[in-house]
Motif scaffolding. Structure first.
Motif, mmCIF file in Angstrom:
data_model
loop_
_atom_site.group_PDB
_atom_site.id
_atom_site.type_symbol
_atom_site.label_atom_id
_atom_site.label_comp_id
_atom_site.label_asym_id
_atom_site.label_seq_id
_atom_site.Cartn_x
_atom_site.Cartn_y
_atom_site.Cartn_z
ATOM 1 N N LEU A 84 6.479 6.632 -4.035
ATOM 2 C CA LEU A 84 6.331 7.593 -5.357
ATOM 3 C C LEU A 84 6.513 8.053 -5.677
ATOM 4 N N LEU A 85 7.319 9.325 -5.616
ATOM 5 C CA LEU A 85 7.527 10.567 -6.023
ATOM 6 C C LEU A 85 8.069 11.164 -7.701
ATOM 7 N N MET A 96 1.742 2.367 -9.217
ATOM 8 C CA MET A 96 1.131 2.096 -7.859
ATOM 9 C C MET A 96 -0.052 0.917 -7.672
ATOM 10 N N ALA A 97 -0.630 0.369 -9.128
ATOM 11 C CA ALA A 97 -1.851 -0.786 -8.665
ATOM 12 C C ALA A 97 -0.583 -1.753 -8.397
ATOM 13 N N GLN A 98 0.480 -1.849 -8.208
ATOM 14 C CA GLN A 98 1.232 -2.615 -7.746
ATOM 15 C C GLN A 98 2.391 -2.254 -6.508
ATOM 16 N N LEU A 99 1.475 -1.401 -6.208
ATOM 17 C CA LEU A 99 2.260 -0.948 -4.480
ATOM 18 C C LEU A 99 1.722 -0.647 -3.845
ATOM 19 N N PRO A 100 1.322 -1.980 -2.719
ATOM 20 C CA PRO A 100 0.274 -1.533 -1.713
ATOM 21 C C PRO A 100 0.070 -0.611 -0.806
ATOM 22 N N ASN A 101 0.845 -0.263 -1.107
ATOM 23 C CA ASN A 101 1.442 0.482 -0.028
ATOM 24 C C ASN A 101 1.734 1.952 0.358
ATOM 25 N N ALA A 102 1.974 2.444 -1.194
ATOM 26 C CA ALA A 102 2.959 3.635 -1.336
ATOM 27 C C ALA A 102 1.637 4.253 -1.726
ATOM 28 N N ARG A 103 2.683 5.486 -1.126
ATOM 29 C CA ARG A 103 1.694 7.051 -1.600
ATOM 30 C C ARG A 103 2.484 8.207 -2.313
ATOM 31 N N LEU A 104 1.867 8.322 -3.116
ATOM 32 C CA LEU A 104 2.042 9.584 -4.354
ATOM 33 C C LEU A 104 2.101 10.692 -4.306
ATOM 34 N N VAL A 105 3.722 11.499 -4.251
ATOM 35 C CA VAL A 105 3.938 12.428 -3.598
ATOM 36 C C VAL A 105 3.973 13.514 -5.251
ATOM 37 N N VAL A 106 2.970 14.110 -5.512
ATOM 38 C CA VAL A 106 3.156 15.664 -6.512
ATOM 39 C C VAL A 106 3.382 16.739 -6.033
ATOM 40 N N LEU A 156 -2.939 5.305 -16.357
ATOM 41 C CA LEU A 156 -4.273 4.859 -15.435
ATOM 42 C C LEU A 156 -4.528 5.939 -14.390
ATOM 43 N N PRO A 157 -5.378 6.700 -13.837
ATOM 44 C CA PRO A 157 -5.711 7.390 -12.545
ATOM 45 C C PRO A 157 -5.056 6.759 -11.480
ATOM 46 N N VAL A 158 -4.725 7.294 -10.289
ATOM 47 C CA VAL A 158 -4.508 7.733 -9.271
ATOM 48 C C VAL A 158 -5.378 7.673 -8.632
ATOM 49 N N PRO A 159 -5.780 6.795 -7.118
ATOM 50 C CA PRO A 159 -6.869 7.203 -6.448
ATOM 51 C C PRO A 159 -6.514 8.866 -5.497
ATOM 52 N N GLU A 160 -7.561 9.247 -5.249
ATOM 53 C CA GLU A 160 -7.603 10.307 -4.190
ATOM 54 C C GLU A 160 -6.673 10.339 -3.308
ATOM 55 N N VAL A 188 -2.724 10.577 -2.962
ATOM 56 C CA VAL A 188 -2.043 11.248 -3.417
ATOM 57 C C VAL A 188 -1.566 12.223 -2.134
ATOM 58 N N VAL A 189 -0.569 12.172 -2.573
ATOM 59 C CA VAL A 189 0.303 13.180 -1.103
ATOM 60 C C VAL A 189 0.452 14.864 -1.754
ATOM 61 N N ILE A 190 0.038 15.855 -1.404
ATOM 62 C CA ILE A 190 0.485 17.024 -2.380
ATOM 63 C C ILE A 190 1.601 17.702 -1.684
ATOM 64 N N ALA A 191 2.708 17.725 -2.765
ATOM 65 C CA ALA A 191 3.854 18.330 -2.235
ATOM 66 C C ALA A 191 4.116 19.747 -2.245
ATOM 67 N N GLU A 192 3.839 20.549 -1.466
ATOM 68 C CA GLU A 192 3.699 21.996 -1.333
ATOM 69 C C GLU A 192 5.874 22.560 -1.737
ATOM 70 N N ASP A 193 5.534 24.296 -1.745
ATOM 71 C CA ASP A 193 7.664 24.421 -1.222
ATOM 72 C C ASP A 193 7.573 23.799 0.558
ATOM 73 N N GLY A 194 8.550 23.418 0.142
ATOM 74 C CA GLY A 194 9.635 22.571 1.568
ATOM 75 C C GLY A 194 9.031 21.451 2.425
ATOM 76 N N HIS A 195 7.609 21.115 1.624
ATOM 77 C CA HIS A 195 7.457 19.301 2.426
ATOM 78 C C HIS A 195 9.013 18.357 2.431
ATOM 79 N N ARG A 196 8.032 17.927 3.634
ATOM 80 C CA ARG A 196 9.292 17.228 4.115
ATOM 81 C C ARG A 196 8.675 15.445 4.406
ATOM 82 N N LEU A 197 8.859 14.472 3.987
ATOM 83 C CA LEU A 197 8.883 13.500 4.521
ATOM 84 C C LEU A 197 9.730 12.722 4.736
#
Length: 309
Positions: free
Chosen positions: A61-62, A78-88, A123-127, A130-139
């Motif tokens: 989830l970006l 995110m509570a409904q998506l068991p394998n997802a990571r949040l990109v922020v 709701l909070p997202v568990p730390e 969470v994936v932190i996207a610095e400038d130029g982050h690729r996934l």
């Protein structure tokens, strides 16, 4: 769905065709870009099912930035998506992990009743997710590369997402607002968004320029949908950013500064809508843009006050 597995989802925030989330599908895996509010979660899950995917098939989830119409529903989704990571964005990550300040700030503006009606529970997202996207982050989405670049101007916690497969950007609010009701034979009508509290005109123009350097074929806007002809629309945005700065300077110092800003912005957008050949009359254009005119006026006021300091 377009030819590249990109689905546009109407989150139903505020009105129809106002606020979009996107689902990118690649080889049976998926990524959401922006998610609307917690009220939007059933719509996103329904779109997932319609695409033939289960919630477990979502890897990412970006959220382009942490304004509530883009990311308010992140915790609930995110509570409904068991394998997802949040990109922020690094400046927005803490607000997703602990949204207390985000909630308090928005509640101070809107009040508790309106917060519940428009945004629902935040709701909070568990730390750990969470994936932190610095400038130029690729996934990678099943081998499909997505690139995040830092795009300040609308907000300092904003990034945009480049999808090389479709040669398109997911632009959040950096490439402005374009509502389908205002399309004409000349194509899409676009305005910048300077909503509070971090509008920075020169940074915004630089961010738009960075995106143009990739020669995009489409821009996927949160407000609302995919538009082409990015070079032409970018010129429209540059012109209006400069015009909005001039309006702000002209209204500054007046006792009724806010009223001056609202009236001058409305006049600017109406003039451009007429020149664009929009089918709606002036009242119709004003109705479509009313909320954005108010928010842009507030954002320009914040910029003037911050610039003065």
């Amino acid at each position: 769905m377009d030819d590249h597995g990109i689905h546009t989802i109407d989150t139903a925030f505020h009105r129809d065709r106002f606020d979009a989330a996107y689902l990118i599908v690649e080889n049976g895996r998926g990524a959401f870009v922006d998610c609307g509010t917690s009220h939007s979660v059933p719509r996103l899950l329904a779109a997932l099912a319609a695409a033939g995917l289960s919630p477990a098939a979502i890897d990412w989830l970006l959220v382009t930035h942490v304004h509530l119409d883009h990311a308010g529903g992140a915790g609930a989704l995110m509570a409904q998506l068991p394998n997802a990571r949040l990109v922020v964005h690094p400046r927005g990550a803490q607000h997703m992990i602990d949204p207390a300040r985000l909630i308090a700030g928005a509640t101070a503006v809107y009040g508790e009743e309106e917060m519940g009606r428009s945004y629902g529970e935040i709701l909070p997202v568990p730390e750990s997710r969470v994936v932190i996207a610095e400038d130029g982050h690729r996934l990678s989405l099943a081998g499909r590369e997505l690139l995040c670049i830092d795009t300040p101007g609308h907000a300092r916690h904003h990034y945009c997402v480049w999808d090389a497969r479709s040669r398109s950007w997911f632009t959040g609010d950096t490439f402005g607002l374009s509502y389908r009701e205002l399309d004409s034979a000349r194509g899409a009508f676009v305005i910048p968004t300077s909503s509070p509290v971090q509008f920075e005109p020169e940074a915004l123009k630089a961010s738009i320029g960075r995106m143009l350097a990739y020669a995009p074929q489409k821009m996927h806007l949160t407000h609302y949908g995919a538009v082409g002809n990015a070079d032409k629309l970018a010129l429209d945005l540059y012109e209006q950013i400069d015009a909005m700065v001039a309006i702000a300077r002209n209204c500054d110092g007046l006792a009724d500064r806010h009223r001056c800003l609202v009236a001058a912005l409305a006049a600017l957008y109406l003039e451009r809508a007429r020149a664009h050949g929009c089918a709606l009359d002036d009242a119709g254009v004003q109705r479509v843009l009313e909320m954005d005119i108010e928010l842009n006026a507030q954002g320009l006021a914040c910029w003037l006050d911050r610039d003065r300091r």
